[in-house]
Design a protein around this motif. Structure first.
Motif, PDB file in Angstrom:
ATOM      1  N   ILE A 187       2.809  -2.299  -6.445  1.00  0.00           N
ATOM      2  CA  ILE A 187       2.757  -3.646  -7.012  1.00  0.00           C
ATOM      3  C   ILE A 187       1.458  -4.336  -6.620  1.00  0.00           C
ATOM      4  N   ALA A 188       1.038  -4.161  -5.361  1.00  0.00           N
ATOM      5  CA  ALA A 188      -0.200  -4.792  -4.889  1.00  0.00           C
ATOM      6  C   ALA A 188      -1.414  -4.291  -5.663  1.00  0.00           C
ATOM      7  N   VAL A 189      -1.474  -2.992  -5.922  1.00  0.00           N
ATOM      8  CA  VAL A 189      -2.605  -2.426  -6.653  1.00  0.00           C
ATOM      9  C   VAL A 189      -2.560  -2.839  -8.121  1.00  0.00           C
ATOM     10  N   GLU A 190      -1.373  -2.870  -8.693  1.00  0.00           N
ATOM     11  CA  GLU A 190      -1.244  -3.257 -10.099  1.00  0.00           C
ATOM     12  C   GLU A 190      -1.609  -4.730 -10.314  1.00  0.00           C
ATOM     13  N   ILE A 191      -1.265  -5.585  -9.365  1.00  0.00           N
ATOM     14  CA  ILE A 191      -1.507  -7.016  -9.539  1.00  0.00           C
ATOM     15  C   ILE A 191      -2.978  -7.384  -9.336  1.00  0.00           C
ATOM     16  N   ALA A 192      -3.764  -6.449  -8.825  1.00  0.00           N
ATOM     17  CA  ALA A 192      -5.182  -6.730  -8.592  1.00  0.00           C
ATOM     18  C   ALA A 192      -5.892  -7.153  -9.870  1.00  0.00           C
ATOM     19  N   ASP A 193      -5.442  -6.639 -10.999  1.00  0.00           N
ATOM     20  CA  ASP A 193      -6.091  -6.955 -12.273  1.00  0.00           C
ATOM     21  C   ASP A 193      -5.432  -8.112 -13.013  1.00  0.00           C
ATOM     22  N   ALA A 194      -4.468  -8.766 -12.380  1.00  0.00           N
ATOM     23  CA  ALA A 194      -3.796  -9.895 -13.018  1.00  0.00           C
ATOM     24  C   ALA A 194      -4.687 -11.131 -13.017  1.00  0.00           C
ATOM     25  N   HIS A 195      -4.274 -12.141 -13.758  1.00  0.00           N
ATOM     26  CA  HIS A 195      -5.019 -13.396 -13.827  1.00  0.00           C
ATOM     27  C   HIS A 195      -5.135 -14.005 -12.435  1.00  0.00           C
ATOM     28  N   SER A 196      -6.323 -14.508 -12.094  1.00  0.00           N
ATOM     29  CA  SER A 196      -6.534 -15.102 -10.783  1.00  0.00           C
ATOM     30  C   SER A 196      -5.537 -16.228 -10.536  1.00  0.00           C
ATOM     31  N   GLY A 197      -4.978 -16.246  -9.345  1.00  0.00           N
ATOM     32  CA  GLY A 197      -3.978 -17.248  -8.993  1.00  0.00           C
ATOM     33  C   GLY A 197      -2.554 -16.774  -9.180  1.00  0.00           C
ATOM     34  N   THR A 198      -2.380 -15.562  -9.721  1.00  0.00           N
ATOM     35  CA  THR A 198      -1.042 -15.017  -9.915  1.00  0.00           C
ATOM     36  C   THR A 198      -0.352 -14.803  -8.573  1.00  0.00           C
ATOM     37  N   ILE A 199       0.880 -15.252  -8.474  1.00  0.00           N
ATOM     38  CA  ILE A 199       1.715 -15.025  -7.285  1.00  0.00           C
ATOM     39  C   ILE A 199       2.963 -14.276  -7.721  1.00  0.00           C
ATOM     40  N   LEU A 200       3.230 -13.148  -7.074  1.00  0.00           N
ATOM     41  CA  LEU A 200       4.350 -12.298  -7.484  1.00  0.00           C
ATOM     42  C   LEU A 200       5.134 -11.855  -6.264  1.00  0.00           C
ATOM     43  N   ASP A 201       6.451 -12.076  -6.285  1.00  0.00           N
ATOM     44  CA  ASP A 201       7.307 -11.528  -5.236  1.00  0.00           C
ATOM     45  C   ASP A 201       7.463 -10.030  -5.444  1.00  0.00           C
ATOM     46  N   ALA A 202       7.470  -9.273  -4.365  1.00  0.00           N
ATOM     47  CA  ALA A 202       7.778  -7.842  -4.411  1.00  0.00           C
ATOM     48  C   ALA A 202       9.207  -7.680  -3.923  1.00  0.00           C
ATOM     49  N   ILE A 203      10.088  -7.198  -4.806  1.00  0.00           N
ATOM     50  CA  ILE A 203      11.523  -7.332  -4.587  1.00  0.00           C
ATOM     51  C   ILE A 203      12.237  -6.013  -4.848  1.00  0.00           C
TER      52      ILE A 203
END
Length: 305
Positions: A187-203
């Protein structure tokens, strides 16, 4: 090339492993650069050099993404949350000077600069620092992370193996939602390319009351351990007594409060893939066979051992 803080630790190691598996080059910044390197020549290790920004900038030059896992579980041996926050600010400042393109911050569910729990408050302040530094960034907030090197689940299993009774603090109805460390890394590697400021819980995919969580571990280990309900204050005292014998800080008052106030559960949809119950079945012969010391891992590591 990417930078991962703490590649020789727990979460950082799995992020590093995932990056290498997809063909990324990785460099790590670590408190213990002389620890045995599980990645051999694939990963170069450098000390943090918080006191020497020039060297820290040089370490990060040429990096595209910084995956930051740096934090402390509790104050110990001169390490304080205040110092950890100052170090975080230095790390982010140096990343900016080095030209790092983006930062992925590993935080925690319910992080908030207004929290009354120092660990979660500090994580929230880290997030604020990141939003102010001016580098594109994303934030991952895991719940209770489990895996082979996990301390909490392993030591619960160790206690269950060692003792005929196990304490439940309060009513035991407060919930946990464990997420597998390899899922967190993905999830951490995948979210690297998300829009800046994205916050995602890993669940994780499963939610348990703490009593159900313990019962599952007991059943998986084929033990007959009896669960007993005790007041939270007595639980802290009991943890300190056990800590004297194992030479470790087993559980802090703030950690217990966070557990009982359901800080390790998210309202968001699960994005982990590994079920804790299935992982437990697969690893029941090894989990809890020895005690894992937080102090040995982070504060008392001896390169001569």
């Amino acid at each position: 090339m990417d930078i991962v803080t703490g590649s020789f630790g727990y979460i950082g190691k799995y992020i590093t492993r995932h990056l290498l598996s997809i063909g990324r080059q990785v460099r790590t910044i670590t408190t213990h650069p002389n620890k045995p390197n599980p990645f051999g020549g694939q990963v170069q290790a450098f000390p943090y050099h918080f006191e020497n920004p020039t060297r820290l900038i040089q370490t990060m030059q040429g990096a595209e993404t910084l995956y930051n896992t740096y934090w402390i579980r509790f104050p110990k041996d001169g390490q304080t949350y205040k110092n950890a926050l100052a170090n975080t600010q230095a790390l982010f400042n140096c990343a900016k000077e080095a030209g790092v393109s983006k930062i992925v911050q590993i935080s925690v569910t319910h992080a908030s600069p207004f929290s009354d729990l120092p660990y979660y408050k500090g994580k929230g302040i880290q997030e604020e620092m990141l939003s102010e530094i001016g580098i594109p960034h994303t934030i991952v907030r895991p719940t209770l992370v489990f895996g082979q090197e996990d301390i909490l689940v392993n030591n619960i299993a160790w206690l269950i193996r060692k003792f005929p009774i196990f304490p439940i603090f309060g009513d035991g109805n407060y919930r946990v939602q464990p997420v597998f460390v390899e899922d967190l890394a993905r999830i951490a590697v995948e979210i690297a390319d998300a829009h800046s400021g994205t916050i995602l819980d890993a669940i994780g995919t499963e939610i348990y009351s703490f009593e159900e969580f313990l019962q599952l571990i007991i059943a998986s280990l084929s033990r007959k351990t009896k669960l007993i309900h005790i007041p939270a204050s007595f639980g802290i005292l009991l943890g300190r007594i056990i800590g004297v014998f194992v030479g470790d800080d087993v559980l802090t008052r703030n950690e217990l409060k966070g557990l009982m106030e359901e800080y390790l559960v998210s309202k968001d949809p699960p994005n982990g893939e590994t079920r804790f119950s299935e992982w437990l079945k697969t690893n029941r012969d090894t989990i809890g066979t020895s005690y894992s010391s937080e102090l040995d891992r982070h504060f008392r590591w001896n390169p001569k051992k």
